[in-house]
Design a protein around this motif. Sequence first.
Motif, mmCIF file in Angstrom:
data_model
loop_
_atom_site.group_PDB
_atom_site.id
_atom_site.type_symbol
_atom_site.label_atom_id
_atom_site.label_comp_id
_atom_site.label_asym_id
_atom_site.label_seq_id
_atom_site.Cartn_x
_atom_site.Cartn_y
_atom_site.Cartn_z
ATOM 1 N N CYS A 188 28.485 74.973 61.294
ATOM 2 C CA CYS A 188 29.567 75.036 60.307
ATOM 3 C C CYS A 188 29.372 76.229 59.383
ATOM 4 N N GLY A 189 29.032 77.370 59.965
ATOM 5 C CA GLY A 189 28.775 78.558 59.167
ATOM 6 C C GLY A 189 27.306 78.673 58.796
ATOM 7 N N ARG A 190 26.987 79.755 58.110
ATOM 8 C CA ARG A 190 25.615 79.984 57.645
ATOM 9 C C ARG A 190 25.623 80.066 56.125
ATOM 10 N N ALA A 191 24.519 79.655 55.530
ATOM 11 C CA ALA A 191 24.402 79.681 54.076
ATOM 12 C C ALA A 191 22.966 79.985 53.696
ATOM 13 N N MET A 192 22.773 80.458 52.487
ATOM 14 C CA MET A 192 21.418 80.702 52.017
ATOM 15 C C MET A 192 20.651 79.395 51.971
ATOM 16 N N SER A 193 19.487 79.395 52.591
ATOM 17 C CA SER A 193 18.681 78.191 52.722
ATOM 18 C C SER A 193 17.337 78.369 52.037
ATOM 19 N N ARG A 194 16.851 77.321 51.427
ATOM 20 C CA ARG A 194 15.502 77.343 50.858
ATOM 21 C C ARG A 194 14.469 77.482 51.972
ATOM 22 N N ASN A 195 14.740 76.881 53.127
ATOM 23 C CA ASN A 195 13.987 77.134 54.355
ATOM 24 C C ASN A 195 12.524 76.697 54.258
ATOM 25 N N ASP A 196 12.289 75.498 53.743
ATOM 26 C CA ASP A 196 10.919 75.045 53.529
ATOM 27 C C ASP A 196 10.876 73.524 53.571
ATOM 28 N N THR A 197 9.881 72.960 54.258
ATOM 29 C CA THR A 197 9.720 71.506 54.292
ATOM 30 C C THR A 197 8.939 70.981 53.097
ATOM 31 N N ALA A 198 8.311 71.847 52.314
ATOM 32 C CA ALA A 198 7.492 71.399 51.181
ATOM 33 C C ALA A 198 8.374 70.705 50.142
ATOM 34 N N LEU A 199 7.941 69.530 49.692
ATOM 35 C CA LEU A 199 8.722 68.755 48.738
ATOM 36 C C LEU A 199 8.090 68.725 47.353
ATOM 37 N N THR A 200 7.021 69.470 47.143
ATOM 38 C CA THR A 200 6.354 69.472 45.848
ATOM 39 C C THR A 200 7.003 70.434 44.862
ATOM 40 N N SER A 201 7.833 71.330 45.351
ATOM 41 C CA SER A 201 8.402 72.369 44.483
ATOM 42 C C SER A 201 9.742 71.963 43.883
ATOM 43 N N PHE A 202 9.747 70.784 43.269
ATOM 44 C CA PHE A 202 10.929 70.300 42.577
ATOM 45 C C PHE A 202 10.530 69.751 41.217
ATOM 46 N N LEU A 203 11.372 69.997 40.220
ATOM 47 C CA LEU A 203 11.169 69.472 38.877
ATOM 48 C C LEU A 203 12.169 68.361 38.626
ATOM 49 N N ASN A 204 11.726 67.329 37.921
ATOM 50 C CA ASN A 204 12.631 66.281 37.466
ATOM 51 C C ASN A 204 12.990 66.615 36.031
ATOM 52 N N ALA A 206 14.768 66.980 32.208
ATOM 53 C CA ALA A 206 14.932 66.034 31.109
ATOM 54 C C ALA A 206 16.236 65.247 31.250
ATOM 55 N N GLU A 207 17.231 65.833 31.911
ATOM 56 C CA GLU A 207 18.516 65.151 32.122
ATOM 57 C C GLU A 207 18.469 64.194 33.305
ATOM 58 N N GLY A 208 17.352 64.177 34.045
ATOM 59 C CA GLY A 208 17.192 63.225 35.136
ATOM 60 C C GLY A 208 17.599 63.719 36.504
ATOM 61 N N HIS A 209 17.924 65.006 36.650
ATOM 62 C CA HIS A 209 18.268 65.513 37.973
ATOM 63 C C HIS A 209 17.201 66.494 38.452
ATOM 64 N N LEU A 210 17.175 66.726 39.746
ATOM 65 C CA LEU A 210 16.185 67.633 40.315
ATOM 66 C C LEU A 210 16.571 69.081 40.089
ATOM 67 N N MET A 211 15.544 69.912 39.975
ATOM 68 C CA MET A 211 15.727 71.360 39.956
ATOM 69 C C MET A 211 14.756 71.935 40.981
ATOM 70 N N GLY A 212 15.261 72.764 41.859
ATOM 71 C CA GLY A 212 14.446 73.324 42.922
ATOM 72 C C GLY A 212 13.721 74.583 42.495
ATOM 73 N N CYS A 213 12.487 74.699 42.951
ATOM 74 C CA CYS A 213 11.685 75.896 42.695
ATOM 75 C C CYS A 213 11.166 76.426 44.033
ATOM 76 N N ASP A 214 10.600 77.601 44.004
ATOM 77 C CA ASP A 214 9.945 78.186 45.158
ATOM 78 C C ASP A 214 10.925 78.509 46.293
ATOM 79 N N PHE A 215 11.548 79.659 46.183
ATOM 80 C CA PHE A 215 12.475 80.143 47.204
ATOM 81 C C PHE A 215 11.891 81.346 47.944
#
Length: 291
Positions: A188-204, A206-215
Amino acid sequence: MELMQDKAGVRVKPQGAQWHAVVRSRLAGRLEGIARIVSGRKSGAALEFDLIRYGSTAMSLEVRAGGRRAYLKLFDPAHTDYAYQREKAALCALRESGLVPRILAYADKPRFLLCEWSGAAAEAEGNASLSPTQFAEKLGVWLAELDSVVPSEDACGNWYTYLQQFSGVFDMERIRIARDMLSEIPLCGRAMSRNDTALTSFLNSAEGHLMGCDFERAQMRPRGWDYVLGYIGLIEQFPENTGAVLEAYSAGFSRAHKGALIVEELNVVSRILYTARAMADGRAAQLISWQ
């Protein structure tokens, strides 16, 4: 082609004044400017920093000045600039999305990224309060929202044809066995992907949602690629609670996704690639049975 996080591991962390000296040496001539940005342009603000993580390609630091703090990632000049350029491009593209820490500044020489401080800065600790199913659901939502804002382009074909280029990563016999199913699932097209199976690079946040790190591995991939890698990562991280975790993951993605991707099709691709990856790595005995 790069696909998964490499297994080089974490370097031996320099002790005390040693890592401090490395940081000051690499940022020589930049410290005052960084202090002004972090402090909100307070005159004479001193810059302090603490080491969060010492990785194979970069150091992650908490920096403080004028009563404020930020996150700084300082890349190792001994490596090529691929990781830095990929992460810089991703953070700049997603700057106003709310899905990643907002980038404040960057420099190509020395290579560093300066971002707003968001929630818990130590990635693994940031999600310690979440259960596996809570994290999986939030991850599904985050990936669905990411798919709606990342740069994208048209692409045609199907998953079977696309996967032929990964013979060094997957057991291609598993792919061939699933040829009929994969051939029926279109790209269904191509898009910029984080391209990583590591799940440790996420912040929770203060508002309670995830923020992704390490691209550092970000690049263009078929839409849904990050969902597939997240699916594999969840199985590997939570092998004792796989059913409930994957159900929560799929539910989060389905609820938040507004595009053309069909989660049931992505689940089929994910299961096939999880098996093909495990077989290629000699981990057949660890495979889970699908219900």
